[in-house]
Design a protein around this motif. Structure first.
Motif, PDB file in Angstrom:
ATOM      1  N   PRO A 102       0.810  -1.225   0.000  1.00 50.27           N
ATOM      2  CA  PRO A 102       0.000   0.000   0.000  1.00 50.27           C
ATOM      3  C   PRO A 102       0.839   1.269   0.000  1.00 50.27           C
ATOM      4  CG  PRO A 102      -0.049  -1.046   2.159  1.00 50.27           C
ATOM      5  CD  PRO A 102       0.632  -2.010   1.235  1.00 50.27           C
ATOM      6  N   ILE A 103       2.163   1.130   0.221  1.00 54.41           N
ATOM      7  CA  ILE A 103       3.028   2.301   0.175  1.00 54.41           C
ATOM      8  C   ILE A 103       4.020   2.212  -0.983  1.00 54.41           C
ATOM      9  CG2 ILE A 103       2.857   3.064   2.566  1.00 54.41           C
ATOM     10  CD1 ILE A 103       5.267   1.346   3.226  1.00 54.41           C
ATOM     11  N   GLY A 104       3.702   1.370  -1.976  1.00 57.54           N
ATOM     12  CA  GLY A 104       4.519   1.347  -3.186  1.00 57.54           C
ATOM     13  C   GLY A 104       4.304   2.620  -3.987  1.00 57.54           C
ATOM     14  N   ASP A 105       5.377   3.144  -4.564  1.00 55.78           N
ATOM     15  CA  ASP A 105       5.301   4.453  -5.224  1.00 55.78           C
ATOM     16  C   ASP A 105       4.864   4.398  -6.685  1.00 55.78           C
ATOM     17  OD1 ASP A 105       6.075   5.697  -2.894  1.00 55.78           O
ATOM     18  OD2 ASP A 105       8.191   5.841  -3.457  1.00 55.78           O
ATOM     19  N   SER A 106       4.923   3.228  -7.308  1.00 55.70           N
ATOM     20  CA  SER A 106       4.543   3.151  -8.728  1.00 55.70           C
ATOM     21  C   SER A 106       3.033   3.211  -8.919  1.00 55.70           C
ATOM     22  CB  SER A 106       5.071   1.861  -9.358  1.00 55.70           C
ATOM     23  OG  SER A 106       6.471   1.820  -9.362  1.00 55.70           O
ATOM     24  N   ALA A 107       2.295   2.463  -8.097  1.00 55.44           N
ATOM     25  CA  ALA A 107       0.857   2.305  -8.326  1.00 55.44           C
ATOM     26  C   ALA A 107       0.076   3.619  -8.321  1.00 55.44           C
ATOM     27  CB  ALA A 107       0.267   1.332  -7.304  1.00 55.44           C
ATOM     28  N   PRO A 108       0.302   4.556  -7.380  1.00 53.67           N
ATOM     29  CA  PRO A 108      -0.479   5.805  -7.431  1.00 53.67           C
ATOM     30  C   PRO A 108      -0.269   6.584  -8.735  1.00 53.67           C
ATOM     31  CG  PRO A 108       0.595   5.577  -5.298  1.00 53.67           C
ATOM     32  CD  PRO A 108       1.165   4.514  -6.185  1.00 53.67           C
ATOM     33  N   ILE A 109       0.975   6.597  -9.211  1.00 51.86           N
ATOM     34  CA  ILE A 109       1.262   7.316 -10.453  1.00 51.86           C
ATOM     35  C   ILE A 109       0.590   6.613 -11.629  1.00 51.86           C
ATOM     36  CG2 ILE A 109       3.071   8.208 -11.950  1.00 51.86           C
ATOM     37  CD1 ILE A 109       3.020   9.371  -9.050  1.00 51.86           C
ATOM     38  N   LEU A 110       0.713   5.295 -11.668  1.00 55.99           N
ATOM     39  CA  LEU A 110       0.125   4.538 -12.770  1.00 55.99           C
ATOM     40  C   LEU A 110      -1.397   4.622 -12.760  1.00 55.99           C
ATOM     41  CD1 LEU A 110       2.472   1.432 -12.623  1.00 55.99           C
ATOM     42  CD2 LEU A 110       2.401   3.160 -14.427  1.00 55.99           C
ATOM     43  N   MET A 111      -2.017   4.628 -11.583  1.00 54.23           N
ATOM     44  CA  MET A 111      -3.475   4.775 -11.512  1.00 54.23           C
ATOM     45  C   MET A 111      -3.915   6.131 -12.046  1.00 54.23           C
ATOM     46  SD  MET A 111      -4.927   3.047  -8.042  1.00 54.23           S
ATOM     47  CE  MET A 111      -4.675   1.312  -7.679  1.00 54.23           C
ATOM     48  N   ALA A 112      -3.136   7.166 -11.729  1.00 55.77           N
ATOM     49  CA  ALA A 112      -3.467   8.496 -12.244  1.00 55.77           C
ATOM     50  C   ALA A 112      -3.373   8.539 -13.764  1.00 55.77           C
ATOM     51  CB  ALA A 112      -2.542   9.540 -11.620  1.00 55.77           C
ATOM     52  N   LEU A 113      -2.591   7.614 -14.326  1.00 54.72           N
ATOM     53  CA  LEU A 113      -2.413   7.544 -15.784  1.00 54.72           C
ATOM     54  C   LEU A 113      -3.332   6.510 -16.429  1.00 54.72           C
ATOM     55  CD1 LEU A 113       1.492   7.754 -15.896  1.00 54.72           C
ATOM     56  CD2 LEU A 113      -0.110   9.509 -16.686  1.00 54.72           C
ATOM     57  N   ASP A 114      -4.336   6.025 -15.684  1.00 57.65           N
ATOM     58  CA  ASP A 114      -5.292   5.038 -16.212  1.00 57.65           C
ATOM     59  C   ASP A 114      -4.616   3.764 -16.686  1.00 57.65           C
ATOM     60  OD1 ASP A 114      -7.493   6.638 -15.716  1.00 57.65           O
ATOM     61  OD2 ASP A 114      -7.526   7.517 -17.725  1.00 57.65           O
ATOM     62  N   ALA A 115      -3.586   3.328 -15.984  1.00 62.05           N
ATOM     63  CA  ALA A 115      -2.847   2.135 -16.388  1.00 62.05           C
ATOM     64  C   ALA A 115      -3.671   0.870 -16.195  1.00 62.05           C
ATOM     65  CB  ALA A 115      -1.555   2.026 -15.583  1.00 62.05           C
ATOM     66  N   SER A 116      -3.358  -0.123 -17.000  1.00 64.00           N
ATOM     67  CA  SER A 116      -3.930  -1.461 -16.876  1.00 64.00           C
ATOM     68  C   SER A 116      -2.795  -2.463 -16.751  1.00 64.00           C
ATOM     69  CB  SER A 116      -4.791  -1.807 -18.097  1.00 64.00           C
ATOM     70  OG  SER A 116      -5.899  -0.939 -18.208  1.00 64.00           O
ATOM     71  N   VAL A 117      -3.130  -3.681 -16.351  1.00 64.07           N
ATOM     72  CA  VAL A 117      -2.139  -4.747 -16.267  1.00 64.07           C
ATOM     73  C   VAL A 117      -2.555  -5.899 -17.173  1.00 64.07           C
ATOM     74  CG1 VAL A 117      -1.243  -4.206 -13.977  1.00 64.07           C
ATOM     75  CG2 VAL A 117      -3.293  -5.611 -14.175  1.00 64.07           C
ATOM     76  N   GLU A 118      -1.574  -6.485 -17.836  1.00 66.04           N
ATOM     77  CA  GLU A 118      -1.799  -7.681 -18.628  1.00 66.04           C
ATOM     78  C   GLU A 118      -1.463  -8.896 -17.772  1.00 66.04           C
ATOM     79  OE1 GLU A 118      -0.757  -5.989 -23.143  1.00 66.04           O
ATOM     80  OE2 GLU A 118       0.437  -7.600 -22.239  1.00 66.04           O
ATOM     81  N   LEU A 119      -2.435  -9.771 -17.582  1.00 68.60           N
ATOM     82  CA  LEU A 119      -2.271 -10.955 -16.750  1.00 68.60           C
ATOM     83  C   LEU A 119      -2.336 -12.193 -17.646  1.00 68.60           C
ATOM     84  CD1 LEU A 119      -4.637  -9.917 -13.812  1.00 68.60           C
ATOM     85  CD2 LEU A 119      -2.211  -9.377 -14.134  1.00 68.60           C
ATOM     86  N   ARG A 120      -1.378 -13.086 -17.471  1.00 69.46           N
ATOM     87  CA  ARG A 120      -1.298 -14.241 -18.363  1.00 69.46           C
ATOM     88  C   ARG A 120      -1.284 -15.544 -17.563  1.00 69.46           C
ATOM     89  NH1 ARG A 120       2.763 -15.207 -23.531  1.00 69.46           N
ATOM     90  NH2 ARG A 120       2.327 -17.424 -23.803  1.00 69.46           N
ATOM     91  N   ARG A 121      -2.029 -16.506 -18.049  1.00 71.39           N
ATOM     92  CA  ARG A 121      -2.023 -17.864 -17.500  1.00 71.39           C
ATOM     93  C   ARG A 121      -2.012 -18.831 -18.674  1.00 71.39           C
ATOM     94  NH1 ARG A 121      -5.426 -22.130 -16.002  1.00 71.39           N
ATOM     95  NH2 ARG A 121      -4.791 -23.163 -14.057  1.00 71.39           N
ATOM     96  N   GLY A 122      -0.894 -19.520 -18.846  1.00 71.37           N
ATOM     97  CA  GLY A 122      -0.754 -20.375 -20.024  1.00 71.37           C
ATOM     98  C   GLY A 122      -0.803 -19.538 -21.282  1.00 71.37           C
ATOM     99  N   LYS A 123      -1.719 -19.846 -22.173  1.00 75.09           N
ATOM    100  CA  LYS A 123      -1.881 -19.061 -23.395  1.00 75.09           C
ATOM    101  C   LYS A 123      -2.950 -17.982 -23.258  1.00 75.09           C
ATOM    102  CE  LYS A 123      -0.385 -22.810 -26.465  1.00 75.09           C
ATOM    103  NZ  LYS A 123       0.890 -22.142 -26.782  1.00 75.09           N
ATOM    104  N   ALA A 124      -3.672 -17.994 -22.146  1.00 77.56           N
ATOM    105  CA  ALA A 124      -4.760 -17.030 -21.940  1.00 77.56           C
ATOM    106  C   ALA A 124      -4.215 -15.712 -21.421  1.00 77.56           C
ATOM    107  CB  ALA A 124      -5.779 -17.602 -20.965  1.00 77.56           C
ATOM    108  N   LEU A 125      -4.693 -14.634 -22.006  1.00 76.30           N
ATOM    109  CA  LEU A 125      -4.266 -13.290 -21.610  1.00 76.30           C
ATOM    110  C   LEU A 125      -5.492 -12.438 -21.332  1.00 76.30           C
ATOM    111  CD1 LEU A 125      -1.800 -11.327 -21.375  1.00 76.30           C
ATOM    112  CD2 LEU A 125      -2.241 -10.689 -23.754  1.00 76.30           C
ATOM    113  N   ARG A 126      -5.499 -11.760 -20.200  1.00 72.49           N
ATOM    114  CA  ARG A 126      -6.590 -10.838 -19.889  1.00 72.49           C
ATOM    115  C   ARG A 126      -6.002  -9.517 -19.419  1.00 72.49           C
ATOM    116  NH1 ARG A 126      -8.776 -11.231 -14.067  1.00 72.49           N
ATOM    117  NH2 ARG A 126      -7.172 -12.396 -12.905  1.00 72.49           N
ATOM    118  N   THR A 127      -6.761  -8.462 -19.630  1.00 74.22           N
ATOM    119  CA  THR A 127      -6.346  -7.117 -19.238  1.00 74.22           C
ATOM    120  C   THR A 127      -7.283  -6.601 -18.163  1.00 74.22           C
ATOM    121  OG1 THR A 127      -5.454  -6.677 -21.450  1.00 74.22           O
ATOM    122  CG2 THR A 127      -5.895  -4.780 -20.040  1.00 74.22           C
TER     123      THR A 127
END
Length: 516
Positions: free
Chosen positions: A330-355
């Protein structure tokens, strides 16, 4: 599943030759190996957590174009198996690089000689680490045909703590070393050695371990491609993913945790890329923090302060933004900046990819939306987000190299004097990093005035009920969070906004942002 090679020894370039290691624990640190196995005690142990820099060494590896890249890291939190396929340079290596004297006697490398001439050392304990940071700067700038400014040298030394000398003579030495007789690393010899160490398949290193429950064999896997990583992660969902070990290294050194099998992402070149893909900035989860932050600051220079205050250069060289986000502190410095920039994460399991939008990734304290066998592949930021006025604020007890009491990422888009869009994301205010929805609602569609800012400040009290801990009290955190809204207003108000030199200490110490 992709065939994994039989357990094999570690091979890396050290002391001018290829070294092979077998049997060492998967979590044995580079520092301990140097001091205890090789009896190379120039590299010192200070804090043993990556803060003081006494253990600084330089790692060399080939980039995607086959060029040698040299970067300083903390040996105390780097696990030995991460060296496989890389080059390791320590303070003992500098003697072989020193220029010959006319009388045949031994001499010092310019980075060392300059420290002597400029009186840059007193007790000397921190000196080897400082010298290695200077040597890394020397080699990189000599290779590029450039010279660093005094402020760039100060940035380079941000991870080297010196309690007794003071930094003025050390910075003098950093400038002086470029005036001394040249002493260069034979880079081609290192490149040739690293090319010979390239593996055609994933590394599977194994080492015996004795625990209270009995003997077992631990594995250190280092896949080379995203597909290999995905298959391995799906097959071994209980294994621990390892990136820069800037967090897991402390689990081992300070908490004596048993981390079991490790899957290292540092050899997957696809995950180290930072590039524009269509209308997004794609940040591979294995990209070093330094590269990721540089890419963000190129597009939003107002984030320079947060970049420079995010840990130290050696930590940013080793750690990854993907790891910082996936860790979920909760005190990581990347996440607040990335949230302000509407960032998303790509999550992968095997060949499946979701955003998934980053705002939906965190579920509770240290809990996220990753499913079993899934991993964070990349962070994506829409390029349109950089059209807004973006600001980042870090509040900590020390200005440099400290953990945040709270961190805020804010983005504002005005239509004339009306708020068209606003993002207010805070870390350190709750069990997870999250946006201040009530404060945003108080501003959206309203005139960007002092009165509306005050309304948003009051709304923050309904967004957050921060805890009191060793870094700050609940009341302090809420007041500072409100004050940062005022600061945003002062910097972005339609009439007479604050000039950059009134809002950033770094404005008086210019930093060049090099393309990623």
């Amino acid at each position: 599943m992709t065939e994994i090679a039989r357990p094999s020894p570690l091979r890396f370039y050290y002391g001018g030759q290829i070294v092979q290691v077998d049997g060492a624990s998967t979590t044995r640190t580079v520092l301990d190996w140097l001091r205890e196995e090789r009896r190379q005690t120039g590299t010192k142990e200070g804090c043993n957590e990556g803060d003081c820099g006494a253990c600084t060494v330089v790692l060399g590896e080939l980039d995607a174009q086959g060029a040698l890249q040299l970067r300083s890291v903390n040996a105390c939190i780097q696990f030995l198996p991460t060296l496989d396929g890389k080059a390791l340079f320590t303070v003992e290596d500098l003697a072989a690089l020193a220029p010959p004297a006319a009388d045949g006697k031994s001499t010092l490398h310019p980075a060392q000689q300059a420290m002597v001439e400029c009186h840059g050392s007193q007790c000397g304990f921190c000196t080897p680490g400082i010298v290695m940071s200077l040597w890394g700067s020397y080699e990189n700038h000599m290779h590029q045909g450039t010279r660093p400014s005094r402020q760039e040298l100060a940035d380079t030394l941000s991870g080297n703590l010196c309690r007794c000398t003071g930094y003025r003579p050390i910075l003098d030495a950093g400038q002086r070393m470029f005036d001394l007789p040249e002493a260069r690393l034979q880079r081609q010899a290192v490149v040739d050695a690293l090319q010979s160490l390239q593996r055609a398949s994933a590394l599977d290193y194994a080492a015996a371990r004795v625990t209270a429950q009995g003997a077992r064999t631990d594995h250190f896997h280092a896949p080379r491609t995203l597909d290999e990583l995905a298959e391995l992660r799906e097959a071994k969902p209980q294994a621990r993913l390892l990136a820069g070990s800037t967090d897991i290294g402390l689990w081992v050194n300070k908490q004596f945790r048993d981390v079991g099998d490790l899957i290292y992402v540092g050899r997957v070149q696809e995950m180290q890329r930072v590039e524009e893909r269509g209308d997004t900035l794609w940040i591979g989860a294995g990209a070093p923090l330094e590269d990721a932050w540089r890419a963000l600051v190129r597009r939003a220079p107002s984030l320079m302060d947060v970049w420079l205050r995010f840990a130290s250069v050696p930590i940013r060289h080793a750690g990854t933004m993907g790891g910082n986000v996936a860790n979920g502190s909760p005190i990581g410095d990347s996440a607040p900046i990335l949230m302000a920039l509407d960032a998303s994460v790509e999550l992968r399991r095997g060949k499946a990819l979701r955003t998934l939008a980053l705002t939906d990734f965190y579920l509770d304290y240290m809990k996220n939306a990753l499913q079993e066998g899934e991993f964070l592949q990349a962070i994506t930021v829409p390029l349109a987000a950089f059209a807004r006025q973006v600001h980042g604020y870090k509040i900590s007890k020390r200005f440099d190299c400290d953990i945040s009491a709270l961190c805020a990422g804010m983005a504002l888009e005005l239509d004339g004097e009306t708020v068209r869009s606003v993002r207010l994301a805070y870390g350190g205010m709750a069990g997870i990093v999250k946006r201040a929805s009530a404060a945003e609602a108080a501003l959206l569609g309203q005139p960007w005035t002092q009165e509306r800012v005050q309304a948003a400040q009051q709304a923050l009290a309904s967004d957050f009920s921060p805890l009191t801990d060793m870094r700050a009290s609940s009341g302090y955190r809420l007041q500072v969070a409100q004050n940062l809204l005022q600061r945003l207003w002062l910097q972005t108000r339609p009439v007479a906004p604050l000039a950059p030199d009134a809002a950033s200490v770094f404005h008086a110490m210019p930093h060049a942002v090099v393309s990623a």
